[in-house]
Design a protein around this motif. Sequence first.
Motif, short mmCIF file in Angstrom:
data_model
loop_
_atom_site.label_atom_id
_atom_site.label_comp_id
_atom_site.label_asym_id
_atom_site.label_seq_id
_atom_site.Cartn_x
_atom_site.Cartn_y
_atom_site.Cartn_z
N UNK A 133 0.81 -1.20 0.00
CA UNK A 133 0.00 0.00 0.00
C UNK A 133 0.85 1.26 0.00
N UNK A 134 1.98 1.20 0.69
CA UNK A 134 2.89 2.35 0.72
C UNK A 134 3.44 2.65 -0.67
N UNK A 135 3.82 1.60 -1.40
CA UNK A 135 4.34 1.79 -2.76
C UNK A 135 3.25 2.34 -3.68
N UNK A 136 2.03 1.86 -3.51
CA UNK A 136 0.91 2.40 -4.29
C UNK A 136 0.70 3.88 -4.01
N UNK A 137 0.67 4.25 -2.72
CA UNK A 137 0.45 5.65 -2.38
C UNK A 137 1.55 6.54 -2.93
N UNK A 138 2.79 6.08 -2.87
CA UNK A 138 3.90 6.88 -3.37
C UNK A 138 3.79 7.07 -4.88
N UNK A 139 3.49 6.00 -5.61
CA UNK A 139 3.34 6.12 -7.06
C UNK A 139 2.17 7.02 -7.43
N UNK A 140 1.07 6.95 -6.66
CA UNK A 140 -0.07 7.82 -6.91
C UNK A 140 0.30 9.28 -6.65
N UNK A 141 1.06 9.52 -5.59
CA UNK A 141 1.50 10.89 -5.28
C UNK A 141 2.40 11.43 -6.39
N UNK A 142 3.27 10.59 -6.92
CA UNK A 142 4.13 10.99 -8.04
C UNK A 142 3.26 11.36 -9.26
N UNK A 143 2.27 10.53 -9.56
CA UNK A 143 1.40 10.79 -10.70
C UNK A 143 0.61 12.09 -10.51
N UNK A 144 0.05 12.31 -9.32
CA UNK A 144 -0.65 13.57 -9.02
C UNK A 144 0.28 14.75 -9.29
N UNK A 145 1.49 14.66 -8.79
CA UNK A 145 2.43 15.78 -8.88
C UNK A 145 2.76 16.10 -10.34
N UNK A 146 3.04 15.07 -11.12
CA UNK A 146 3.42 15.29 -12.52
C UNK A 146 2.26 15.89 -13.30
N UNK A 147 1.08 15.32 -13.15
CA UNK A 147 -0.08 15.82 -13.89
C UNK A 147 -0.39 17.27 -13.53
N UNK A 148 -0.38 17.58 -12.24
CA UNK A 148 -0.77 18.93 -11.81
C UNK A 148 0.31 19.95 -12.14
N UNK A 149 1.58 19.59 -12.01
CA UNK A 149 2.64 20.55 -12.37
C UNK A 149 2.57 20.90 -13.85
N UNK A 150 2.31 19.91 -14.70
CA UNK A 150 2.17 20.18 -16.12
C UNK A 150 0.96 21.07 -16.38
N UNK A 151 -0.15 20.79 -15.72
CA UNK A 151 -1.37 21.57 -15.89
C UNK A 151 -1.16 23.02 -15.48
N UNK A 152 -0.38 23.23 -14.41
CA UNK A 152 -0.11 24.60 -13.96
C UNK A 152 0.79 25.35 -14.94
N UNK A 153 1.62 24.61 -15.67
CA UNK A 153 2.59 25.25 -16.56
C UNK A 153 2.02 25.60 -17.93
N UNK A 154 1.02 24.85 -18.38
CA UNK A 154 0.51 25.00 -19.74
C UNK A 154 -1.02 25.13 -19.73
N UNK A 155 -1.58 26.14 -20.39
CA UNK A 155 -3.05 26.25 -20.50
C UNK A 155 -3.57 25.26 -21.53
N UNK A 156 -3.54 23.99 -21.17
CA UNK A 156 -3.81 22.91 -22.12
C UNK A 156 -5.16 23.09 -22.80
N UNK A 157 -6.20 23.30 -22.02
CA UNK A 157 -7.54 23.35 -22.60
C UNK A 157 -7.77 24.64 -23.38
N UNK A 158 -7.17 25.72 -22.92
CA UNK A 158 -7.28 26.98 -23.67
C UNK A 158 -6.62 26.88 -25.04
#
Length: 479
Positions: A133-158
């Motif tokens: 479960x710890x490995x799952x949570x860490x991988x999920x946290x990594x995925x959250x971070x990557x997706x959100x950092x990219x979203x903050x950097x680029x106005x993808x939908x605009x």
Amino acid sequence: MPQLMPTPREVEVRSAVEQIAVFADSARPEHLRSDARQLFKRNILDSLGCAIAGLQGRPFHALREQFEEYRTPGRCTLIGGGKTSADQAALFNSSLVRYVDLLDSYMAIGGLCHPSDNFGTILAAAEQADASGEEFMLALAVAYEIQCRFTAAIPVMAKGFNHATQLAISTAAGAGKLFGLSADEIANAIPIATVDNISLACVHAEPVSQWKGFSPGMTGMRSVYAASLAKHGFTGPKGLFEGPFGLELMFAQPISVNWEDPSLDVVKQTVMKKYCSLIHGQPVLEAVLDLRRRNSLTAADVKDVRCDVFQGAFDFAGGGGFGAKDHPQVKEQGDYNLKYLIAAALLDDQLGPAQLEEARIQAPDAQVLLRRVEIRPDERFSARYPHELSARVTIRTKGQHVFVKEQNGYEGGLTNPMSWERTVEKFHWLTEAFADEELRSRLIAAVEQLDKSGISDLTDLLAQVRPTAVFPATHPGIQ
């Protein structure tokens, strides 16, 4: 002219996908601090509640038939029972999380993303890898971070693209980490998953189709398979970002993200939902329901409604850039239509899964009332986005009364985050038709203890959820 040899400094420069891969590979449990860890458990429980509530959706019966037709059972659990391959489990479980439109969101200028779109994919990869479960949570946290950092950097939908694009990057990295890939292998998995997953924002346009909700699951399916290919030696174009004809050219701007920052705190910036609606509708529905209840209004009292919202809400759900909202017929149109959502809230005093049933959307009372709702963009509210989601609702009655409420924020937003206790309440509301009280309590406890157990402790319970049920139309939801 002879080619100049690169300097040592030029040799050391990593491509963006290599930087992301190093970030994912270097993530350690200590980077997931206790406050963020507790919020991840909240978001995980919320994702599970959304997924279980989606089990009554007709598309999931079709998916099970598809799995039987194309592949023998694998080792990964389908929520609601059954086993299949990791990639198809990613498709199924990711799509469940999205289906009732109650999942978390991350807001940014020029767009947004749903971080819990990562959940079903990372869960499948964790089970395939027999992870803790710890490995799952860490991988999920990594995925959250990557997706959100990219979203903050680029106005993808605009820019005309859909947020499944950055989801391919995040899920490939998270799955690769769980599969034990090296940083170099993750740097291949990311572009393999992404280069053929350039998603267009027209998926949100009217008439909205089922693919709006299933596109993230297909992205996750590809990402799991891409990570497996990279593990077996396949290479991908590492110039995905800055190389010739890469993402920077597609978005017509640099993509500047600090991937050397190891923090995994972006979950603190995610927002939650109380109502089955796109995130833009949460302040609207909170205002409508408050006016209805405080003034003892019924739908029969209402002459007309005017709703002023920020530009994004108008474009997506009010009849703006993504098309007119006058004749919704199916679930995918209902939860993306502020006119219908307001009408349903006034008629039923709630906005839950039952209000997304086709029979409810097509009912004459809803169709008549939604035509008396006007949605307008407001520059003042637009200027506050994404830090604050605001709306103003004006209800005129047949008795010549006028009721107005301006809503700045909502429960679940950044200034009024949803607590663990309220998330538990939401979980019970969404899942009680599919799991008895004992199973629901065991699922909640499994999430609370997730970082101290194996992922199978959770997936074994998810397999016990009843795959079909009828969601009660009169359930009050969470008040």
